[in-house]
Design an enzyme around this catalytic site. Structure first.
Site: not given
Lengths: 486, 95
Positions: A79, A154, A178
């Site tokens: 990420k 997210s 997330s």
């Protein structure tokens, strides 16, 4: 079956037996990215050249007889809020658009040491603030199961990349759901470890008392393998727990005998999609058939979790994001007339609307005259939410719930109303407030062929029982073998 | 709880955000809605409840003060939007 479709453990076995090479696996994944990235848009940065060089280095190690690391030669996506030395780390924000970290996050260094191959940096909601990846400062990522729908957030890019076979596994971060919510939306496995289990050093901070890094994978075995690499104490993170990390693969057991599972009535609410309710109850019956003892539990303060979270997380964010001032790194507005003007315009031009909204909310909650009414009240509510779990875990070992009240929603469906968006985190948020670990894994599909997630929660530092239950369930079902058609 | 545009302007200044007039109007509405939602916390009796700032049972973490290698000046400055003579450069602050 193509190499890119396989799991970490399958590829590790093939590498060990000399049936394939890391270069072949990496090329297969990069070709897959070329083929589907135009539709899914999982990545902010694809690191093709670095991946090829790391794959060649891995093959050299394997040729020399070193196959002890299960991650050796395996393409992993990280990420874009975890620092990668010499590789852009944007946090999906314009304010960090040109930021190239001078060091690696601890998890990145550990993966590198394990010999894994970095294939790219997936998209996310800006600064991890969101539940749909629509808040990225760059572009929207689409759900591989239905390109008109959100991948969750997210860590939406990380989840979509795993579901679309654009990597073999990935890392995400989870502040209020997330990792787990996008895992549910994309039909993959996502684990949020106990707060303190994985070092946050080099993770761009959002809400420091809630943030935690964890894996997103194609199956539960891969979750255990990635946890074995990233878990453990780190002197560089003063909130990382000085507790030895176990071998998580020892928890991969096929029966549930002796495990007590609680069902909290507060997580089966009106307004929930009946298909989700049905799939999760069916999953619990499967756990029971595997030997688990199921009983009802109560988490009475659940309904206050979203309100508590949006006070505490935004307060911490307003403080953490004060560092983006256009001085040391990141975006600076053109020709500022003085220092204040530079701060005000750099931040206004650099941050997107959701980030500004949360900075505003947090600043308000912490401002003179409101601190007691909001921030302190939120911290007290957090104590009550944590006590609910402490109480429940006196009678059960695990808690089973839906991961989200609905399957993936349509792009644009909730973006106009921030509060509606916040409420999609209703089943994941309490876990971060209490610090406990939780996993999401596929437990069915809606009539529209959208994945549904089962969430399993455990006691602090007992990821093993969660992995145990998730593995037993996975081995008894076939949901994890389904792939989207792209 | 409703907040006013004037309060939004005050908070924006504290947060060092130069908001457009339109953004101030939008935030006035949205923040009012969120704060109204958050007010449900007032239903909770928290008189004797200690606040939780942090879930782990640990306090200050210390290490021995041993000199270690750190980032070079060049690398530390590599991401600076503006720099001069080994320093970060900002607009003039002293007349």
């Amino acid at each position: 079956m193509e190499l890119y479709q396989r799991t970490i453990h399958e590829l590790h076995n093939m590498l060990k037996k000399g049936e394939t090479t890391s270069v072949a696996i990496t090329d297969s994944v990069l070709k897959r990215i070329d083929a589907v990235e135009g539709k899914v848009k999982s990545y902010i940065t694809v690191t093709a050249d670095i991946a090829r060089a790391q794959a060649e280095a891995a093959d050299k190690r394997i040729k020399a007889g070193d196959t002890s690391s299960p991650l050796l030669g395996i393409p992993i996506a990280i990420k874009d809020n975890m620092c990668t030395e010499g590789i852009a780390t944007t946090c999906a924000s314009k304010i960090l658009g040109n930021f190239v970290p001078p060091y690696n996050a601890t998890v990145v260094a550990k993966l590198k040491q394990a010999g894994s191959v970095l294939c790219g940096k997936p998209n996310m909601d800006e600064f991890a603030m969101g539940s749909s990846t629509e808040n990225s400062g760059y572009f929207i990522t689409r759900n591989p199961w239905d390109l008109d729908r959100i991948p969750g957030g997210s860590s939406g890019g990380s989840a979509a990349a795993v579901a679309a076979d654009e990597c073999i596994g990935s890392l995400g971060s989870d502040t209020g759901g997330s990792i787990r919510q996008p895992a549910a939306c994309c039909g993959v496995v996502g684990l949020k470890p106990t707060y303190g289990r994985v070092s946050r050093f080099g993770l761009v901070a959002f809400a420091s008392s809630l943030d935690q890094i964890g894996p997103l994978t194609k199956d539960v075995t891969d979750t255990a393998l990635l946890m074995n690499v990233i878990a453990g104490h780190d002197p560089k993170d003063s909130t990382s727990a000085d507790i030895p990390a176990p071998d998580f693969t020892k928890a991969l057991k096929k029966d549930m005998k002796g495990l007590r599972v609680g069902l909290p009535k507060e997580y089966f609410i009106e307004g929930m999609d009946p298909q989700v309710d049905k799939a999760v109850r069916e999953a619990v019956r499967t756990l029971e058939a595997l030997g688990a003892k199921v009983s009802d539990v109560s988490l009475p303060h659940t309904k206050y979790a979203v309100a508590t979270y949006y006070i505490l997380a935004t307060s911490e964010a307003s403080s953490n994001l004060a560092r983006y001032d256009g001085v040391k790194y990141g975006y600076r507005a053109a020709s500022p007339k003085d220092l204040l003007d530079m701060y005000m315009r750099s931040r206004d031009e650099g941050f997107g609307p959701e980030v500004k909204r949360r900075i505003m909310l947090g600043t308000y909650a912490l401002s003179a005259g409101y601190y007691e009414a909001y921030y302190k009240k939120g911290q007290q509510a957090r104590t009550l939410i944590k006590r609910d779990f402490d109480e429940a875990f006196k009678t059960v070992d695990l808690i089973a719930t839906p991961t989200a009240p609905t399957a993936a929603f349509k792009i644009g469906e909730k973006s106009a109303d921030p509060l509606q968006m916040y409420l999609s985190d209703i089943f994941t948020i309490s876990v971060n407030l209490a610090g406990i670990p939780g996993i999401s894994l596929p437990c069915g599909f809606t009539a529209e062929n959208l994945p549904i997630g089962l969430q399993v929660l455990g006691r602090n530092f007992d990821e093993e029982s969660i992995i145990h239950a998730a593995y037993a369930y996975e081995q008894a079902t076939e949901w994890h073998t389904r792939k989207p058609t792209l | 709880m409703k907040i006013t545009k004037k309060e939004v302007e005050h908070v924006a200044k504290l947060a060092r955000l130069e908001l457009s007039d339109q953004a101030k109007d939008v935030f006035t509405d949205q923040l009012s809605n969120i704060l109204t939602y958050v007010e449900q916390l007032n239903e909770l009796d928290t008189k004797d409840v200690p606040p939780t700032s942090h879930v782990l049972d640990m306090s200050n973490v210390m290490r021995d003060d041993v000199p270690q290698e750190s980032l070079s000046q060049e690398r530390a400055l590599a991401n600076a939007p503006d720099k001069a003579a080994g320093h970060y450069r900002v607009p003039k602050i002293i007349e």
